[in-house]
Every structure is written in structure tokens, then in C-alpha cells.
Design an enzyme around this catalytic site. Structure first.
Site, PDB file in Angstrom:
ATOM      1  N   GLY A   1      -6.834 -12.927  13.325  1.00 45.66           N
ATOM      2  CA  GLY A   1      -6.676 -11.518  13.711  1.00 45.66           C
ATOM      3  C   GLY A   1      -7.781 -10.666  13.111  1.00 45.66           C
TER       4      GLY A   1
ATOM      5  N   SER B   1       1.938  -5.970  10.668  1.00 52.70           N
ATOM      6  CA  SER B   1       1.694  -6.814   9.493  1.00 52.70           C
ATOM      7  C   SER B   1       3.036  -7.273   8.945  1.00 52.70           C
ATOM      8  CB  SER B   1       0.963  -5.992   8.428  1.00 52.70           C
ATOM      9  OG  SER B   1       1.188  -6.532   7.146  1.00 52.70           O
ATOM     10  N   SER B   2       3.048  -8.468   8.359  1.00 49.92           N
ATOM     11  CA  SER B   2       4.299  -8.977   7.770  1.00 49.92           C
ATOM     12  C   SER B   2       4.781  -8.034   6.680  1.00 49.92           C
ATOM     13  CB  SER B   2       4.082 -10.352   7.152  1.00 49.92           C
ATOM     14  OG  SER B   2       3.404 -11.169   8.048  1.00 49.92           O
ATOM     15  N   ARG B   3       3.846  -7.323   6.050  1.00 51.83           N
ATOM     16  CA  ARG B   3       4.227  -6.468   4.920  1.00 51.83           C
ATOM     17  C   ARG B   3       4.899  -5.163   5.368  1.00 51.83           C
ATOM     18  NH1 ARG B   3      -0.845  -8.822   2.532  1.00 51.83           N
ATOM     19  NH2 ARG B   3      -0.106 -10.118   0.818  1.00 51.83           N
TER      20      ARG B   3
ATOM     21  N   ASP C   1      -7.453  -8.390   9.638  1.00 53.69           N
ATOM     22  CA  ASP C   1      -8.026  -8.877   8.374  1.00 53.69           C
ATOM     23  C   ASP C   1      -9.509  -9.120   8.621  1.00 53.69           C
ATOM     24  OD1 ASP C   1      -5.576  -9.013   6.833  1.00 53.69           O
ATOM     25  OD2 ASP C   1      -4.992 -10.565   8.247  1.00 53.69           O
TER      26      ASP C   1
ATOM     27  N   HIS D   1       0.778 -12.397  15.562  1.00 57.23           N
ATOM     28  CA  HIS D   1       0.565 -13.849  15.631  1.00 57.23           C
ATOM     29  C   HIS D   1       0.732 -14.356  17.080  1.00 57.23           C
ATOM     30  CE1 HIS D   1       1.940 -13.441  11.304  1.00 57.23           C
ATOM     31  NE2 HIS D   1       0.787 -14.063  11.166  1.00 57.23           N
TER      32      HIS D   1
HETATM   33  O1  PAF Z   1      -4.398 -14.437   7.446  1.00 54.75           O
HETATM   34  C1  PAF Z   1      -3.628 -15.248   6.885  1.00 54.75           C
HETATM   35  O2  PAF Z   1      -2.443 -15.321   7.210  1.00 54.75           O
HETATM   36  C2  PAF Z   1      -4.147 -16.130   5.772  1.00 54.75           C
HETATM   37  O3  PAF Z   1      -5.078 -15.475   4.978  1.00 54.75           O
HETATM   38  C3  PAF Z   1      -4.720 -17.486   6.274  1.00 54.75           C
HETATM   39  C4  PAF Z   1      -5.941 -17.283   7.171  1.00 54.75           C
HETATM   40  C5  PAF Z   1      -3.640 -18.223   7.043  1.00 54.75           C
HETATM   41  C6  PAF Z   1      -5.155 -18.341   5.089  1.00 54.75           C
HETATM   42  O4  PAF Z   1      -4.097 -18.588   4.222  1.00 54.75           O
END
Ligand code: PAF
Length: 282
Positions: free
Chosen positions: A142, A180-182, A145, A28
Site C-alpha cells: 500500500g 489503517s488497522s490502528r 506506507d 488489504h
Molecule cells: O505493511 C506491513 O503490514 C508490514 O510492514 C509488512 C510489509 C507486512 C512487513 O512486516
């Protein structure tokens, strides 16, 4: 948020939005730095969007810590507004009251969408809402995704939205694992095997760049690379057109393709991808 948008419009200050679901990390931060280069005013939205989670997915377990996110953003600097609406503000009356959705049934049927029915409808709808509220000139996403990015870009194009959609390279750990957050949910053993994803998509690049022209052969090689890691449960390993997300049989020189993988470690789902330009072989 609307009052701030009015002020920005009155002063002519440019505005970039970074939509997030919180649990902010180095990936992020790269989006935010790019947004900062794009515009004089940066908004980061933090909203865990219920409509993009299917039944049995991790909506309730998804990490939420707005104070930690705020601290990280303060440390990073350059963010003017954190927009963290309540779920009732974005979905007044709940999911059932939402009558109009944004979707691309064709693109939703590919890759992750095939395994997560309704997911991209939820993503496109919430991003459309965030763009309508924030009215940014640009929005940054990003490329990890990748399907989400391709579909949002296409939504902006097909609905003539005035926001420029920008994609940022995946940020990786030293061993190649896409951030990734996961990842924080992985056990030590799962974490040790997780670089299998990046190895698989890099192998796809290597094969295509060294002359492989069969998508099926590349998919098979990615699958083999993934299942070498015993804790991996393969969901898909595919090569598709990078713009359309549609299957490709032969890989045509000059064409851009996407090698994409998704796996589970128990209930933790991880994805990765590489965009590869099929070379002209001399
Ligand atoms: O990538 C994400 O974190 C989410 O899919 C988004 C784009 C914020 C939509 O909720």
C-alpha cells in the site's frame, strides 16, 4: 510454502505475494484484488514482525485474529494460500540470532524512520525473507506506507531481486481518513479529528499545484492544519523528494515530491501522504 512454490515453478503458474501483518481491512482487499490481476496464484502472508517494532511500540498490543483474517479472505475469494509462519520459523533463535540485516541507513533516516530507529531495518529484513521463501514474480504494497514502499522498491532494485514491487493507492474512509488497522483503537473524539491528516496532505497538494514553491511554507501550512485539531500531537509534516526521501528546499517544476505527515492521538500513531508533481506554471 516451499512445497507450493516448487509446484508453482513446475507448472509455470505466476505468483503474487501480498505481505501483511493481519488485522485485514478494505486497504488489504485492494492489494489482494490487484495481486489477483497480476498472477494466477495469490499468497497473503500474515506475520506480525517483531523486529519492526521498537521498545515501547505496540508489538504486543497489535491486533491479532487469524480466524477473522481467514474469514475475510474466504469472503473476498481469489486467495490461494495464507502463509502465517510462527515467529520461530522466521527468526529461529530469536532476534539476537539474526546476524545479517537488510537496511538503507540513508533512507531509514528520513520521515518515519527518524522517529522509529530500526523500524525499516526490520521491515526490509522480513520482506527479504518473505520474498526468498515465496519467490513471487510480484509483491503488492500500500502507498499509505509510502516510505516502506520506496525502500522496498529500492531494495529490490539495488539487490537485483527478481520480484516486481507494485504500489497501490491509499484506500480511504468517506471522510478522507486513510484506512489503517490502528484506526480501530481511536476513541470517538480522536476518530472525529483524524481526517486532519488527509486534509493536511491535500492542502499541500493544493498549495503546490497553485504555485507555492517553498517546501518550508508548505510544511508550515500542513503543521497549522494539523494542530487545529486539539487532540493531535504532531510528529512531523514534511515535503521531501518522492524518490530519494531527501529534503527539498525549492520545489522544482516537473519534480515529484512527497508531502507526508505523522501524528499521535495519545499512543496511536497515524500517517498519511500525497505524491505531488510540481507543475510548470505558464
Ligand atoms: O505493511 C506491513 O503490514 C508490514 O510492514 C509488512 C510489509 C507486512 C512487513 O512486516
Amino acid at each position: 510454502m516451499r512445497a507450493r512454490v516448487d509446484e508453482l515453478r513446475a507448472t509455470g503458474r505466476s505468483h503474487a505475494l501480498v505481505p501483511t501483518m493481519g488485522a485485514l481491512h478494505a486497504g488489504h482487499c485492494a492489494l489482494i484484488r490487484r495481486a489477483r490481476r497480476e498472477a494466477g496464484h495469490v499468497t497473503v502472508s500474515v506475520f506480525v514482525n517483531p523486529t519492526q517494532f521498537g521498545p515501547g511500540e505496540d508489538y504486543l498490543r497489535y491486533p491479532r485474529d487469524l480466524d477473522a483474517d481467514r474469514q475475510l479472505l474466504e469472503g473476498l475469494g481469489g486467495v490461494n494460500v495464507i502463509f502465517a509462519p510462527d515467529v520461530n520459523e522466521l527468526y529461529p533463535g530469536g532476534r539476537e540470532a539474526q546476524r545479517v540485516w537488510v537496511d538503507s541507513p540513508g533512507m531509514s533516516a528520513a520521515l518515519c524512520g527518524r522517529h522509529r530507529p530500526g523500524h525499516f531495518r526490520g521491515v526490509l529484513t522480513v520482506v527479504a525473507k518473505l520474498l526468498a521463501i515465496c519467490e513471487p514474480q510480484s509483491a503488492v504494497f500500500g502507498l499509505k506506507d509510502i516510505q516502506q514502499y520506496c525502500m522496498i522498491r529500492r531494495m529490490a532494485q539495488d539487490l537485483a531481486l527478481p520480484t516486481r514491487i507494485i504500489g497501490i493507492e491509499t484506500v480511504r474512509e468517506q471522510d478522507g481518513l486513510a484506512i489503517s488497522s490502528r484506526n480501530t483503537f481511536l476513541t470517538e473524539d480522536q476518530r472525529a479529528q483524524a481526517p486532519a491528516l488527509s486534509r493536511a496532505v491535500w492542502l499541500a497538494r493544493e498549495l503546490i499545484e497553485s504555485g507555492e514553491r517553498s517546501a518550508a511554507a508548505v510544511e508550515e501550512a500542513m503543521e497549522q492544519a494539523l494542530i487545529k485539531a486539539p487532540l493531535v500531537e504532531l510528529q512531523y509534516a514534511e515535503v521531501v523528494g518522492a524518490e530519494t526521501l531527501e529534503p527539498v528546499a525549492g520545489l522544482e517544476p516537473g519534480e515529484k515530491v512527497l508531502a507526508a505527515v505523522a501524528v499521535f492521538f495519545d499512543r496511536i500513531r497515524l500517517i498519511d501522504n500525497e505524491i505531488v508533481q510540481v507543475p510548470h506554471v505558464c
